[in-house]
Design an enzyme around this catalytic site. Structure first.
Site, short mmCIF file in Angstrom:
data_model
loop_
_atom_site.label_atom_id
_atom_site.label_comp_id
_atom_site.label_asym_id
_atom_site.label_seq_id
_atom_site.Cartn_x
_atom_site.Cartn_y
_atom_site.Cartn_z
N THR A 146 32.75 24.00 91.47
CA THR A 146 34.11 24.02 90.91
C THR A 146 34.77 25.40 91.06
OG1 THR A 146 33.40 22.38 89.31
CG2 THR A 146 35.46 23.53 88.83
N GLY A 151 38.35 21.12 90.49
CA GLY A 151 36.98 20.68 90.64
C GLY A 151 36.83 19.28 91.22
N THR A 178 27.54 26.24 84.84
CA THR A 178 26.46 26.13 83.85
C THR A 178 25.31 27.07 84.21
OG1 THR A 178 27.05 23.86 83.33
CG2 THR A 178 24.80 24.53 82.80
N GLU A 261 22.98 13.62 89.48
CA GLU A 261 23.67 14.35 88.42
C GLU A 261 24.44 13.38 87.52
OE1 GLU A 261 26.40 17.42 89.72
OE2 GLU A 261 26.92 17.95 87.66
N GLN A 355 32.23 9.51 61.40
CA GLN A 355 33.05 8.92 60.33
C GLN A 355 32.19 8.38 59.20
OE1 GLN A 355 36.29 9.10 60.32
NE2 GLN A 355 36.78 7.80 58.55
N HIS A 357 29.43 9.48 58.23
CA HIS A 357 28.87 10.59 57.47
C HIS A 357 29.89 11.20 56.49
CE1 HIS A 357 25.47 10.52 60.27
NE2 HIS A 357 24.87 11.43 59.54
N GLY A 358 31.16 10.75 56.56
CA GLY A 358 32.17 11.31 55.67
C GLY A 358 32.33 12.81 55.91
N THR A 384 34.93 13.34 86.87
CA THR A 384 35.54 12.84 85.64
C THR A 384 35.56 11.30 85.62
OG1 THR A 384 37.74 12.78 86.63
CG2 THR A 384 37.10 14.85 85.56
C1 LIG Z 1 30.89 22.88 80.16
C2 LIG Z 1 31.12 22.65 81.63
C3 LIG Z 1 30.07 22.82 82.52
C4 LIG Z 1 30.29 22.66 83.89
N1 LIG Z 1 29.27 22.95 84.77
C5 LIG Z 1 29.56 23.01 86.11
C6 LIG Z 1 28.59 23.50 87.04
O1 LIG Z 1 27.46 23.85 86.68
N2 LIG Z 1 28.93 23.58 88.35
C7 LIG Z 1 30.17 23.21 88.81
O2 LIG Z 1 30.42 23.31 90.01
N3 LIG Z 1 31.12 22.73 87.95
C8 LIG Z 1 30.83 22.63 86.62
N4 LIG Z 1 31.79 22.17 85.73
C9 LIG Z 1 33.10 21.76 86.25
C10 LIG Z 1 33.34 20.25 86.19
O3 LIG Z 1 32.55 19.60 87.14
C11 LIG Z 1 34.85 20.07 86.43
O4 LIG Z 1 35.51 20.54 85.27
C12 LIG Z 1 35.23 18.63 86.72
O5 LIG Z 1 34.70 18.23 87.96
C13 LIG Z 1 36.75 18.44 86.73
O6 LIG Z 1 37.35 19.39 87.54
P1 LIG Z 1 38.59 20.24 86.95
O7 LIG Z 1 38.18 20.78 85.63
O8 LIG Z 1 39.03 21.20 87.97
O9 LIG Z 1 39.74 19.17 86.68
P2 LIG Z 1 40.88 18.67 87.74
O10 LIG Z 1 40.23 18.30 89.03
O11 LIG Z 1 41.94 19.71 87.77
O12 LIG Z 1 41.39 17.39 87.00
C14 LIG Z 1 42.22 17.45 85.84
C15 LIG Z 1 42.47 16.03 85.32
O13 LIG Z 1 43.12 15.27 86.34
C16 LIG Z 1 42.37 14.10 86.61
N5 LIG Z 1 42.48 13.82 88.05
C17 LIG Z 1 42.18 14.65 89.07
N6 LIG Z 1 42.40 14.03 90.24
C18 LIG Z 1 42.84 12.78 89.94
C19 LIG Z 1 43.24 11.66 90.73
N7 LIG Z 1 43.16 11.69 92.06
N8 LIG Z 1 43.66 10.54 90.10
C20 LIG Z 1 43.70 10.49 88.76
N9 LIG Z 1 43.34 11.53 87.95
C21 LIG Z 1 42.91 12.65 88.54
C22 LIG Z 1 40.96 14.45 86.23
O14 LIG Z 1 40.20 13.28 85.97
C23 LIG Z 1 41.18 15.28 85.00
O15 LIG Z 1 41.39 14.43 83.89
C24 LIG Z 1 31.57 22.28 84.36
C25 LIG Z 1 32.62 22.08 83.45
C26 LIG Z 1 32.41 22.29 82.11
C27 LIG Z 1 33.58 22.14 81.17
#
Ligand SMILES: Cc1cc2nc3c(=O)[nH]c(=O)nc-3n(C[C@H](O)[C@H](O)[C@H](O)COP(=O)(O)OP(=O)(O)OC[C@H]3O[C@@H](n4cnc5c(N)ncnc54)[C@H](O)[C@@H]3O)c2cc1C
Length: 398
Positions: A146, A151, A178, A261, A355, A357-358, A384
């Site tokens: 990412t 991402g 991570t 994954e 919920q 657990h109040g 996602t």
């Molecule tokens: C705690 C945590 C740990 C993580 N660990 C890792 C890791 O170890 N390595 C790593 O590489 N990444 C990691 N990630 C990143 C994670 O994989 C990304 O956050 C995830 O893939 C979403 O990418 P983004 O956050 O850039 O969201 P975006 O791609 O910007 O998307 C934003 C929103 O738009 C929606 N969306 C995007 N494209 C479309 C579409 N075509 N149609 C409809 N909806 C869409 C998405 O579903 C989302 O709701 C981690 C994230 C978190 C928060």
């Protein structure tokens, strides 16, 4: 009994449960406050053979397949751990498989045992330098895909690696990584053509490489015991021997290993749901309102029954899909459905459990409060819910 239960896996469950009871439960709250789990925990888990589950003995693993990994993940959570703990302690589950697959040594096809393309001269060296020490608990690895610009669109990666003799010169940044703070090396997706071209390659980058900096520790809603980092690469020279597989095979490798994954995240989701059902049942038996235990009311019993049903249905489906992946079936659509089904079950159950657990459910003292926060990432990480729906729609021919 689940379709994946065997006497060996029941032993694996007992081993994992004993590990959590002895090594995790007395310290988990401290690690949540500290923002990371200690390195010593990796060594302890390795000694018990838990870190190596799903990796062949030929690369320092304990053997077993995807279903065994799932049993460990499930039990880590059901016995009082958390999905945050799984993320922190088992980051190697996403950082190492590409290296193992590149030398074709992976067992059973479970975590993507297929070759991901032509191998690289450095692949065998990667096993000795990174895979073995990590499975022995003396090194920590991370996976960086990412980027700040996005991402979901993996092909759009903009971090570049330009070949210069027997090195690549890497420039760009990654985020939300991570274990990025503790990692000794990072399996990094880079673009080996113009930015955004989709020509991806995986490089293993050492933390002490000049020009590689780990940024601030990102503060999060949940997964508090799992450190999350921003990474920056400025003219970082990476030896060609640190390339995984052939150049431009990275996209395929990433996609192949997403199955494991996603099933791990699906497992974390239904296991969190199961744990929360157990916590809620215990609470509802003990908690008295208006002179009767909560569980004495039909509306409460039905709510618990629905929670249990959703958790169990998710578990059965994830196990079935995992068994098909382990058997080498191409079930990309089913993996996406399994993740979404398990995440939906988990979201419902953690909310209802809190919920029930109040007010206590809202307090840090309540285990259910941690699961409620931790669960929110499961529909975001590893692809996602919306991206899973895209995959499912494609599978439907839409
Ligand atoms: C705690 C945590 C740990 C993580 N660990 C890792 C890791 O170890 N390595 C790593 O590489 N990444 C990691 N990630 C990143 C994670 O994989 C990304 O956050 C995830 O893939 C979403 O990418 P983004 O956050 O850039 O969201 P975006 O791609 O910007 O998307 C934003 C929103 O738009 C929606 N969306 C995007 N494209 C479309 C579409 N075509 N149609 C409809 N909806 C869409 C998405 O579903 C989302 O709701 C981690 C994230 C978190 C928060």
């Amino acid at each position: 009994m689940s379709i994946v239960d065997t006497p060996e896996r029941r032993q694996l469950r007992e081993l994992t449960r004993a590990f959590v009871t002895r090594e995790v439960l007395p310290h988990l709250d401290d690690w949540e406050r500290a923002g990371e789990v200690p390195r010593a925990l990796h060594a302890t888990a390795a000694k018990l053979g838990l870190l190596g589950i799903g990796f062949p003995e030929s690369v320092g693993g304990s053997g077993g397949d995807l279903l065994d990994s799932i049993i460990v993940t499930e039990e880590l959570i059901r016995s009082g751990g958390s999905s945050g703990l799984v993320a922190a302690l088992f980051t190697h589950g996403i950082a190492l498989p590409h290296m193992v697959a590149a030398v074709g040594a992976r067992t059973g096809g479970s975590l993507g045992g297929r070759l991901t393309g032509a191998s690289s001269p450095g692949d065998d060296g990667l096993i000795e330098r990174y895979v073995r020490p990590t499975l022995a608990g003396t090194m920590i690895g991370a996976l960086a895909i990412t980027e700040p610009d996005g991402g979901s669109d993996v092909a759009g990666i903009r971090t570049t690696a330009i070949r210069d003799g027997d090195h690549y010169v890497v420039n760009g940044s990654k985020t939300y990584i991570t274990s990025g703070h503790r990692a000794d090396f990072v399996t990094t997706a880079v673009c080996t053509d113009f930015p955004g071209s989709g020509a991806l390659t995986l490089l293993v980058i050492d933390k002490d490489s000049p020009g590689f900096t780990v940024g601030r520790r990102l503060e999060k809603l949940g997964w508090h015991c799992s450190d999350t980092a921003e990474l920056s690469f400025v003219d970082v020279r990476v030896p060609v021997t640190n390339r995984i597989g052939a150049e431009n095979t990275g996209f395929l490798a990433i996609m192949q290993h997403f199955a494991a994954e996603r099933l791990s995240l699906a497992t974390q989701a239904y296991a969190t749901a199961q744990r929360c059902v157990e916590l809620a049942v215990r609470w509802c038996r003990d908690r008295q309102t208006f002179g009767r235990p909560l569980v004495g009311r039909q509306v409460v019993r039905h709510r618990l029954a629905e929670m249990h049903t959703r958790a169990e249905a998710a578990r059965s489906y994830v196990h079935e899909v995992a068994a098909r992946v382990a058997a080498g079936e191409p079930v990309v659509t089913e993996v996406a459905m399994a993740k979404n089904v398990a995440v939906a079950a988990c979201d419902h159950v953690v909310d209802q459990a809190l919920q029930l657990h109040g007010g206590f459910g809202y307090l840090r003292d309540a285990e259910v409060e941690r699961h409620y926060r931790d669960a929110r990432i499961l529909g975001i990480g590893g692809g996602t819910t919306e991206i899973m729906n895209e995959i499912i729609a494609k599978g439907m021919g839409l």
